[in-house]
Design a protein around this motif. Structure first.
Motif, PDB file in Angstrom:
ATOM      1  N   PHE A  19      49.972   5.192  40.816  1.00  0.00           N
ATOM      2  CA  PHE A  19      50.778   6.402  40.742  1.00  0.00           C
ATOM      3  C   PHE A  19      52.095   6.223  41.496  1.00  0.00           C
ATOM      4  O   PHE A  19      53.138   6.730  41.071  1.00  0.00           O
ATOM      5  CB  PHE A  19      49.989   7.601  41.276  1.00  0.00           C
ATOM      6  N   SER A  20      52.067   5.480  42.606  1.00  0.00           N
ATOM      7  CA  SER A  20      53.301   5.190  43.342  1.00  0.00           C
ATOM      8  C   SER A  20      54.267   4.377  42.492  1.00  0.00           C
ATOM      9  O   SER A  20      55.475   4.652  42.458  1.00  0.00           O
ATOM     10  CB  SER A  20      52.995   4.432  44.641  1.00  0.00           C
ATOM     11  N   ALA A  21      53.743   3.375  41.792  1.00  0.00           N
ATOM     12  CA  ALA A  21      54.584   2.566  40.904  1.00  0.00           C
ATOM     13  C   ALA A  21      55.134   3.425  39.760  1.00  0.00           C
ATOM     14  O   ALA A  21      56.307   3.287  39.382  1.00  0.00           O
ATOM     15  CB  ALA A  21      53.788   1.388  40.350  1.00  0.00           C
ATOM     16  N   LEU A  22      54.311   4.314  39.243  1.00  0.00           N
ATOM     17  CA  LEU A  22      54.759   5.216  38.174  1.00  0.00           C
ATOM     18  C   LEU A  22      55.871   6.134  38.676  1.00  0.00           C
ATOM     19  O   LEU A  22      56.887   6.325  38.000  1.00  0.00           O
ATOM     20  CB  LEU A  22      53.584   6.041  37.656  1.00  0.00           C
ATOM     21  N   MET A  23      55.724   6.668  39.880  1.00  0.00           N
ATOM     22  CA  MET A  23      56.765   7.540  40.434  1.00  0.00           C
ATOM     23  C   MET A  23      58.048   6.773  40.706  1.00  0.00           C
ATOM     24  O   MET A  23      59.147   7.299  40.494  1.00  0.00           O
ATOM     25  CB  MET A  23      56.270   8.243  41.704  1.00  0.00           C
ATOM     26  N   ALA A  24      57.936   5.521  41.143  1.00  0.00           N
ATOM     27  CA  ALA A  24      59.144   4.699  41.340  1.00  0.00           C
ATOM     28  C   ALA A  24      59.848   4.501  40.000  1.00  0.00           C
ATOM     29  O   ALA A  24      61.075   4.619  39.913  1.00  0.00           O
ATOM     30  CB  ALA A  24      58.783   3.359  41.972  1.00  0.00           C
ATOM     31  N   ALA A  25      59.078   4.206  38.949  1.00  0.00           N
ATOM     32  CA  ALA A  25      59.670   4.015  37.623  1.00  0.00           C
ATOM     33  C   ALA A  25      60.288   5.308  37.097  1.00  0.00           C
ATOM     34  O   ALA A  25      61.384   5.297  36.515  1.00  0.00           O
ATOM     35  CB  ALA A  25      58.607   3.493  36.645  1.00  0.00           C
ATOM     36  N   LEU A  26      59.618   6.428  37.295  1.00  0.00           N
ATOM     37  CA  LEU A  26      60.169   7.716  36.855  1.00  0.00           C
ATOM     38  C   LEU A  26      61.427   8.085  37.638  1.00  0.00           C
ATOM     39  O   LEU A  26      62.359   8.673  37.084  1.00  0.00           O
ATOM     40  CB  LEU A  26      59.113   8.818  36.996  1.00  0.00           C
ATOM     41  N   ILE A  69      62.421   2.861  46.562  1.00  0.00           N
ATOM     42  CA  ILE A  69      62.482   1.714  45.641  1.00  0.00           C
ATOM     43  C   ILE A  69      62.986   2.143  44.270  1.00  0.00           C
ATOM     44  O   ILE A  69      63.826   1.473  43.669  1.00  0.00           O
ATOM     45  CB  ILE A  69      61.107   1.024  45.548  1.00  0.00           C
ATOM     46  N   GLY A  70      62.492   3.264  43.763  1.00  0.00           N
ATOM     47  CA  GLY A  70      62.938   3.737  42.451  1.00  0.00           C
ATOM     48  C   GLY A  70      64.426   4.029  42.410  1.00  0.00           C
ATOM     49  O   GLY A  70      65.128   3.672  41.458  1.00  0.00           O
TER      50      GLY A  70
END
Length: 187
Positions: A19-26, A69-70
Motif C-alpha cells: 500500500f505504501s508503494a501504491l501511495m507513492a505511485a499515486l 518518494i512519490g
C-alpha cells in the motif's frame, strides 16, 4: 497459534509495504497529471493531496516515505530534478506531520470513520509545512522576491489538494482493507 500470529504479522507488513508503494505511485501520478507551471520554477498539482492521504492512511513513518518518494519521483520524471532533494524532505515532513496529527486527533474520537476536525487540522499543518518548506528552499537558492512570488501558488495548490484529499478520504475509509490498515496505523 504462534505460527498463525507470525504469518498474520507478515501478511499485515506485506500489505503495508504494498500500500505504501501504491501511495507513492499515486502521489507521482497525481503530481504529474495536472501540471500547471507557477511563477518561478515550480508547478501547481494535486500530488499534495496524496501526500496528506499517505500520512493519514499509512501513519507518519510509512506515509512520510510514500509521500516523499512519490513527490520526488514526480520531480525527477518531470524535469525538475533540481527540486527533487528538497521535495523529498519537504513532502516527507509534510506527510509525517499530517499523519502524526491525524493519528493523535483521531485517537480521541470513538468513530473509525472520517472526522472533519482531525482532517482539517492535519491538512492545514501539512500545507503549512509544504508552503514554508518551499519558501525556505527558494529563499536560500533564489531570492526574497522569487521565494515570496511562489507562496500564493503554493497556497492555491494546497487548497485544491486539501479538497481532493477531503473528497477521497471518506470514500477510501469505506474500503475494508484500507479501513483495517488505517485502524492498525491509528493504534
Amino acid at each position: 497459534m504462534i505460527c498463525e500470529r507470525g504469518e498474520n504479522m507478515n501478511n499485515n507488513r506485506t500489505k503495508k509495504i504494498v500500500f505504501s508503494a501504491l501511495m507513492a505511485a499515486l502521489t507521482t501520478a497525481a503530481t504529474m497529471v495536472i501540471h500547471i507551471p507557477s511563477a518561478f520554477s515550480g508547478y501547481i498539482h494535486l500530488g499534495d493531496g496524496m501526500v496528506l492521504l499517505s500520512g493519514m492512511l499509512l501513519g507518519p513513518m510509512a506515509g512520510a516515505a510514500a509521500g516523499g518518494i512519490g513527490s520526488m519521483m514526480a520531480d525527477l520524471l518531470s524535469g525538475y530534478a533540481f527540486y527533487a532533494p528538497a521535495t523529498l524532505i519537504i513532502k516527507a515532513l509534510a506527510a509525517f506531520a499530517g499523519g502524526y496529527l491525524y493519528k493523535h486527533l483521531r485517537s480521541r474520537s470513538r468513530s473509525g470513520g472520517f472526522r472533519v476536525l482531525p482532517f482539517l487540522t492535519a491538512g492545514v499543518v501539512c500545507s503549512a509545512v509544504v508552503t514554508g518548506g518551499y519558501f525556505i528552499f527558494e529563499l536560500a537558492v533564489y531570492s526574497w522576491p522569487a521565494a515570496i512570488s511562489n507562496v500564493p501558488f503554493n497556497l492555491v495548490q494546497n487548497l485544491f489538494s486539501l479538497i481532493a484529499a477531503g473528497a477521497l478520504l471518506p470514500v477510501l475509509l469505506r474500503v475494508r482493507e484500507i479501513r483495517e490498515l488505517n485502524r492498525e496505523t491509528a493504534s
